[in-house]
Motif scaffolding. Structure first.
Motif, PDB file in Angstrom:
ATOM      1  N   GLN A  12      33.873  83.075  35.076  1.00 49.73           N
ATOM      2  CA  GLN A  12      33.835  82.258  36.283  1.00 49.73           C
ATOM      3  C   GLN A  12      34.804  82.791  37.328  1.00 49.73           C
ATOM      4  O   GLN A  12      35.818  83.419  36.993  1.00 49.73           O
ATOM      5  CB  GLN A  12      34.186  80.821  35.942  1.00 49.73           C
ATOM      6  N   SER A  13      34.488  82.523  38.558  1.00 53.58           N
ATOM      7  CA  SER A  13      35.372  82.898  39.648  1.00 53.58           C
ATOM      8  C   SER A  13      36.762  82.295  39.412  1.00 53.58           C
ATOM      9  O   SER A  13      36.889  81.131  39.033  1.00 53.58           O
ATOM     10  CB  SER A  13      34.799  82.391  40.972  1.00 53.58           C
ATOM     11  N   GLY A  14      37.780  83.127  39.605  1.00 55.86           N
ATOM     12  CA  GLY A  14      39.148  82.705  39.346  1.00 55.86           C
ATOM     13  C   GLY A  14      39.628  82.995  37.941  1.00 55.86           C
ATOM     14  O   GLY A  14      40.814  82.860  37.645  1.00 55.86           O
ATOM     15  N   SER A  84      42.263  86.481  38.584  1.00 58.31           N
ATOM     16  CA  SER A  84      41.794  85.893  39.853  1.00 58.31           C
ATOM     17  C   SER A  84      40.508  86.557  40.320  1.00 58.31           C
ATOM     18  O   SER A  84      40.376  86.956  41.487  1.00 58.31           O
ATOM     19  CB  SER A  84      42.888  86.035  40.927  1.00 58.31           C
ATOM     20  N   LYS A  86      36.886  87.483  41.634  1.00 55.45           N
ATOM     21  CA  LYS A  86      36.067  86.999  42.738  1.00 55.45           C
ATOM     22  C   LYS A  86      34.624  87.470  42.534  1.00 55.45           C
ATOM     23  O   LYS A  86      34.372  88.417  41.803  1.00 55.45           O
ATOM     24  CB  LYS A  86      36.605  87.543  44.064  1.00 55.45           C
ATOM     25  N   ASP A  87      33.725  86.803  43.234  1.00 52.07           N
ATOM     26  CA  ASP A  87      32.319  87.194  43.134  1.00 52.07           C
ATOM     27  C   ASP A  87      32.128  88.683  43.436  1.00 52.07           C
ATOM     28  O   ASP A  87      31.327  89.363  42.765  1.00 52.07           O
ATOM     29  CB  ASP A  87      31.476  86.376  44.118  1.00 52.07           C
ATOM     30  N   GLU A  88      32.871  89.161  44.414  1.00 53.34           N
ATOM     31  CA  GLU A  88      32.707  90.559  44.832  1.00 53.34           C
ATOM     32  C   GLU A  88      33.248  91.561  43.828  1.00 53.34           C
ATOM     33  O   GLU A  88      33.102  92.771  44.025  1.00 53.34           O
ATOM     34  CB  GLU A  88      33.346  90.790  46.210  1.00 53.34           C
ATOM     35  N   ASP A  89      33.872  91.088  42.756  1.00 52.44           N
ATOM     36  CA  ASP A  89      34.310  91.990  41.689  1.00 52.44           C
ATOM     37  C   ASP A  89      33.179  92.281  40.700  1.00 52.44           C
ATOM     38  O   ASP A  89      33.330  93.125  39.816  1.00 52.44           O
ATOM     39  CB  ASP A  89      35.489  91.390  40.927  1.00 52.44           C
ATOM     40  N   SER A  90      32.073  91.581  40.836  1.00 51.26           N
ATOM     41  CA  SER A  90      30.934  91.824  39.941  1.00 51.26           C
ATOM     42  C   SER A  90      30.424  93.246  40.136  1.00 51.26           C
ATOM     43  O   SER A  90      30.142  93.671  41.258  1.00 51.26           O
ATOM     44  CB  SER A  90      29.801  90.835  40.244  1.00 51.26           C
ATOM     45  N   VAL A 116      30.828  87.977  37.756  1.00 51.33           N
ATOM     46  CA  VAL A 116      31.671  86.841  38.128  1.00 51.33           C
ATOM     47  C   VAL A 116      30.786  85.790  38.782  1.00 51.33           C
ATOM     48  O   VAL A 116      30.104  86.086  39.775  1.00 51.33           O
ATOM     49  CB  VAL A 116      32.797  87.263  39.079  1.00 51.33           C
ATOM     50  N   SER A 117      30.789  84.612  38.229  1.00 54.06           N
ATOM     51  CA  SER A 117      29.950  83.540  38.759  1.00 54.06           C
ATOM     52  C   SER A 117      30.806  82.506  39.470  1.00 54.06           C
ATOM     53  O   SER A 117      31.896  82.181  39.030  1.00 54.06           O
ATOM     54  CB  SER A 117      29.170  82.875  37.627  1.00 54.06           C
ATOM     55  N   SER A 118      30.290  82.021  40.588  1.00 55.77           N
ATOM     56  CA  SER A 118      31.045  81.020  41.355  1.00 55.77           C
ATOM     57  C   SER A 118      30.626  79.611  40.964  1.00 55.77           C
ATOM     58  O   SER A 118      29.691  79.395  40.228  1.00 55.77           O
ATOM     59  CB  SER A 118      30.816  81.242  42.847  1.00 55.77           C
TER      60      SER A 118
END
Length: 118
Positions: A12-14, A84, A86-90, A116-118
């Motif tokens: 999950q995000s974070g 931490s 973030k979605d953009e780390d996927s 990474v899911s938000s």
């Protein structure tokens, strides 16, 4: 030198995740190792790198303060601790090895997917 990346998954995000890259073969020839990533539809980009003997590190600006690269020379393994997220780390994360300061990263692992899911 052969490289095997592992540790990817869904987070999950974070959240946090730790990737590993196990090296085998002529590991005594490694000058530095690095993590790269490639998101769908984007070019592969550098995440950061570490000096195999000295342990120096450098990071892409977008991951500074969140990601940490380390290595355990006794285990011939490099790690990427990602916090931490973030979605953009996927992306698919790849590890690579450089056998000389001017040699380039010519040895690559197979990649491990981080989502990474938000």
């Amino acid at each position: 030198v052969q490289l095997q990346a592992s540790g990817g998954g869904l987070v999950q995000s974070g959240g946090s995740l730790r990737l590993s890259c196990a090296a085998s073969g002529r590991t005594y020839t490694i000058y530095s190792m690095a993590w790269f990533r490639q998101a769908p539809g984007k070019d592969r980009e550098s995440v950061g790198s570490i000096g195999w003997s000295s342990g120096w590190t450098n990071y892409q600006d977008s991951v500074k303060g969140r990601f940490t690269i380390s290595r355990d020379r006794a285990k011939n393994t490099m790690y990427l601790q990602m916090n931490s997220l973030k979605d953009e780390d996927s992306a698919v994360y790849y590890c690579a090895a450089q056998l000389g300061s001017h040699a380039g990263y010519k040895y690559w692992g197979q990649g491990t997917l981080v989502t990474v899911s938000s």
